[in-house]
Design an enzyme around this catalytic site. Structure first.
Site, PDB file in Angstrom:
ATOM      1  N   ASP A 223       0.915  -0.974   0.001  1.00  0.00           N
ATOM      2  CA  ASP A 223      -0.172   0.042  -0.097  1.00  0.00           C
ATOM      3  C   ASP A 223       0.941   1.280  -0.048  1.00  0.00           C
ATOM      4  O   ASP A 223       1.507   1.477   0.905  1.00  0.00           O
ATOM      5  CB  ASP A 223      -0.864  -0.063   1.188  1.00  0.00           C
ATOM      6  CG  ASP A 223      -1.958   0.913   1.099  1.00  0.00           C
ATOM      7  OD1 ASP A 223      -1.811   1.831   0.089  1.00  0.00           O
ATOM      8  OD2 ASP A 223      -2.792   1.041   1.931  1.00  0.00           O
TER       9      ASP A 223
ATOM     10  N   TRP B 290       4.742  -3.548   8.602  1.00  0.00           N
ATOM     11  CA  TRP B 290       3.592  -4.532   8.857  1.00  0.00           C
ATOM     12  C   TRP B 290       3.798  -5.504   7.844  1.00  0.00           C
ATOM     13  O   TRP B 290       4.807  -5.800   7.125  1.00  0.00           O
ATOM     14  CB  TRP B 290       2.241  -3.619   8.595  1.00  0.00           C
ATOM     15  CG  TRP B 290       2.113  -3.423   7.024  1.00  0.00           C
ATOM     16  CD1 TRP B 290       2.856  -2.147   6.705  1.00  0.00           C
ATOM     17  CD2 TRP B 290       1.444  -3.658   6.367  1.00  0.00           C
ATOM     18  NE1 TRP B 290       2.602  -2.010   5.239  1.00  0.00           N
ATOM     19  CE2 TRP B 290       1.723  -2.763   4.884  1.00  0.00           C
ATOM     20  CE3 TRP B 290       0.332  -4.792   5.853  1.00  0.00           C
ATOM     21  CZ2 TRP B 290       0.832  -2.968   3.682  1.00  0.00           C
ATOM     22  CZ3 TRP B 290      -0.194  -4.912   4.836  1.00  0.00           C
ATOM     23  CH2 TRP B 290      -0.005  -3.919   3.626  1.00  0.00           C
TER      24      TRP B 290
ATOM     25  N   ASP C 299       8.628   0.542   4.878  1.00  0.00           N
ATOM     26  CA  ASP C 299       8.610   1.765   4.123  1.00  0.00           C
ATOM     27  C   ASP C 299      10.166   2.355   4.193  1.00  0.00           C
ATOM     28  O   ASP C 299      10.935   2.182   5.115  1.00  0.00           O
ATOM     29  CB  ASP C 299       7.857   2.717   4.962  1.00  0.00           C
ATOM     30  CG  ASP C 299       6.170   2.396   4.658  1.00  0.00           C
ATOM     31  OD1 ASP C 299       5.944   1.607   3.940  1.00  0.00           O
ATOM     32  OD2 ASP C 299       5.528   2.926   5.313  1.00  0.00           O
TER      33      ASP C 299
ATOM     34  N   ASP D 114      -2.515   1.466   6.388  1.00  0.00           N
ATOM     35  CA  ASP D 114      -2.675   2.831   6.087  1.00  0.00           C
ATOM     36  C   ASP D 114      -1.716   3.724   6.961  1.00  0.00           C
ATOM     37  O   ASP D 114      -1.357   4.870   6.796  1.00  0.00           O
ATOM     38  CB  ASP D 114      -3.958   3.134   6.521  1.00  0.00           C
ATOM     39  CG  ASP D 114      -4.823   2.233   5.573  1.00  0.00           C
ATOM     40  OD1 ASP D 114      -4.761   2.058   4.553  1.00  0.00           O
ATOM     41  OD2 ASP D 114      -5.754   1.876   6.204  1.00  0.00           O
TER      42      ASP D 114
END
Lengths: 377, 173
Positions: B77, B102, B121, B150
């Protein structure tokens, strides 16, 4: 002499004929005031994805299709409006050198009439940083306390006294996250085991009681979305598979009031289910629920909705459905007379409006940046 | 499973240099958070009780790491680092890999195995803005924090400013 008189007359005639070609008066520059908020105004939170260290809120008159003003924020800020509509707040994170340096978090205060910046309240640099969601921050209905969900990844809630303009403390919420305002001085957090933690505050913003409910759903089987519809003490959670859990927060501990399905057997066969970013909205009175629905399989919970389905909360039955012009990612229903449904599609920089609950398409307002949440007066 | 846990623990240990972050993790444990710290258990637990977590991504782009269909990206995501000057599990120059992440589970289309993937990330620069993907296999709401995509997963990195996302194989389920 006669000649001069004639020339003078001619000059006068030319000036008159040219219709006051006389010079214009100098402009007087001011700043407009916003005026009292109207029901069809939208406060659109633009997270400015390509430079999210400066968020902003566009204030738009959806009836006129007109931008009225803007307030600015920091990195992935949240927006709140005081219940008396006198102030607006951006809950911000800043780095001292824009994208690096020392982190500081603050509640920035704006005058709602002039949109002028009034000052700030420092809060611990712990706020939950996320593509903006409802229930990351919240204000008690009496306007006294603003609460900010933290995640570092340890979870807690910062409490800000808006009256004394001070951060008053942090409430640890281990295993539970977010702030769902559900009563006068009360919030709930959603816990990993499928339960709700209810925290009651005293007049100084300290926790008076904190009670965790029994799990009311099974997160392993059918998780509920983390942005439910809240009406007073009642919270409506929609689940990935289309269940509604109606929770009563009027007591010290959350109780299940009802559980019912959004879909019939036939709908389920056709794979209808809720989805999107903010997939559920309630009418002001709470008599109706609006849910973004799409047809998809497992793990399509973030697929934008093709249709909005309308449910009667007392009969627990669908009373209508209507297609959206553009698939919707987040929805909201305006307060006050002549409610409208506002729909934000995914990454399309526009907001569409429909009559509610009939679903007649009213129009579109464009160029709103990367917006995932819309709120209003 | 022990093997995966050991590898993941080591990987986290290698990355986690900041004392403050360790202190925070300690607080998380001391705070009695109900979720186990290591995400692997949760993924396993979830797969036993619910519908299939893994799926093979559709051809034809399952081998192209600059598309959302790349097999490892079944639950990614964000902006793909592989479109931003980095790779599928490498940051672009100057961006910092986050020590935290995650997790998801993706089925490899060729060997049919379910791999546990850590979605890490790259942090310290504003978003790269290329190849935005929002895949959601096994993705959970915020209250199941470790499975939520998110959030800005830059905990423990020098800044929480998000640049792009990667997918790192941690092991086979």
């Amino acid at each position: 002499m006669v000649k001069r008189k004639a020339l003078f007359a001619l000059a006068i005639w030319v000036m008159a004929a040219s219709g006051a070609r006389a010079q214009l008066p100098p402009d007087q520059m001011t700043s407009y005031k916003l005026g009292a908020p109207q029901p069809h105004w939208a406060f659109i939170l633009d997270s400015v994805f390509l430079a999210p260290t400066v968020s902003k809120v566009d204030i738009v008159d959806l009836d006129a299709g007109k931008l009225l003003g803007q307030i600015d924020g920091g990195y992935l800020s949240n927006f709140e409006f005081s219940p008396d509509r006198r102030e607006m707040y951006m809950i911000d994170t800043f780095y001292s050198r824009a994208w690096h340096g020392t982190r500081s978090d603050a509640v920035s205060i704006f005058d709602a009439g002039t949109l002028a910046y009034k000052g700030e309240i420092s809060i611990p640099p712990k706020r939950l940083l996320i593509v903006p969601k409802n229930n990351t921050t919240g204000i008690t209905p009496d306007g006294r306390f603003l609460m900010v969900a933290n995640l570092t990844p340890a979870t807690s809630v910062s409490v800000v006294d808006l009256k004394s303009r001070k951060f008053v403390g942090e409430i640890e919420t281990p295993g539970c996250v977010q702030v769902l305002i559900a009563g006068k001085r009360k919030f709930a957090s959603m816990c990993a085991d499928g339960s709700l933690l209810t925290v009651q505050l005293d007049d100084s913003g300290k926790p008076l009681s904190r009670k965790q409910s029994k799990p009311f759903f099974d997160p392993g089987k059918d998780p509920v979305f983390d942005q439910p519809a809240i009406v007073g003490n009642t919270i409506y959670f929609d689940s990935y598979h289309g269940q509604i859990y109606e929770m009563d927060l009027s007591g010290d501990v959350a109780q299940t009031k009802s559980e019912w399905a959004l879909t019939s057997d036939e709908d389920r066969k056709a794979n209808w289910r809720p989805g999107g970013w903010l997939s559920i909205a309630a009418s002001e009175k709470g008599d109706l629920l609006y849910v973004l629905m799409h047809q998809g399989g497992e793990w399509t919970h973030k697929q934008p909705g093709k249709e909005v389905w309308v449910f009667d909360t007392s009969a627990k039955k669908r009373i209508g459905r209507f297609p959206l012009k553009t698939d919707g990612y987040s929805i909201r229903v305006s307060r006050g007379p002549n409610p409208i449904l506002e729909s934000l599609p995914l990454m399309q920089s526009q907001i569409e409006t429909y009559t509610a609950p009939e679903g007649k398409y009213l129009g579109v307002y464009k160029d709103i940046g990367t917006a995932f949440l819309v709120s209003g007066p | 499973m022990d093997n995966i846990v050991e590898r993941l623990t080591r990987a986290v240990a290698q990355r986690t240099s900041r004392r403050s972050f360790i202190a925070r993790l300690g607080k998380l444990v001391a705070g009695g958070m109900m979720i186990p710290l290591l995400p692997v258990d949760r993924v396993a637990a979830q797969s036993s009780s619910t519908s299939p977590v893994a799926r093979s991504t559709p051809a034809p782009n399952r081998d192209n790491d600059q598309t959302c269909d790349y097999w490892k990206y079944c639950a990614i995501d964000g902006y793909l680092c592989s479109c931003c000057g980095g790779g599928s599990h490498d940051c672009p120059p100057g961006a910092t890999p986050s020590p935290t992440s995650w997790v998801g589970t993706c089925r490899h289309p060729a060997d049919g195995k379910d791999y546990i993937v850590s979605y890490r990330d790259c942090c310290g620069k504003v978003p790269c803005g290329r190849c935005l993907c929002a895949n959601t296999v096994g993705e959970m709401p915020l209250y199941r924090t470790q499975l939520d995509s998110d959030l800005i997963w830059c905990f423990g990195a020098p800044t929480m400013v998000y640049h792009c996302s990667t997918a790192e194989i941690v092991g086979v389920k």
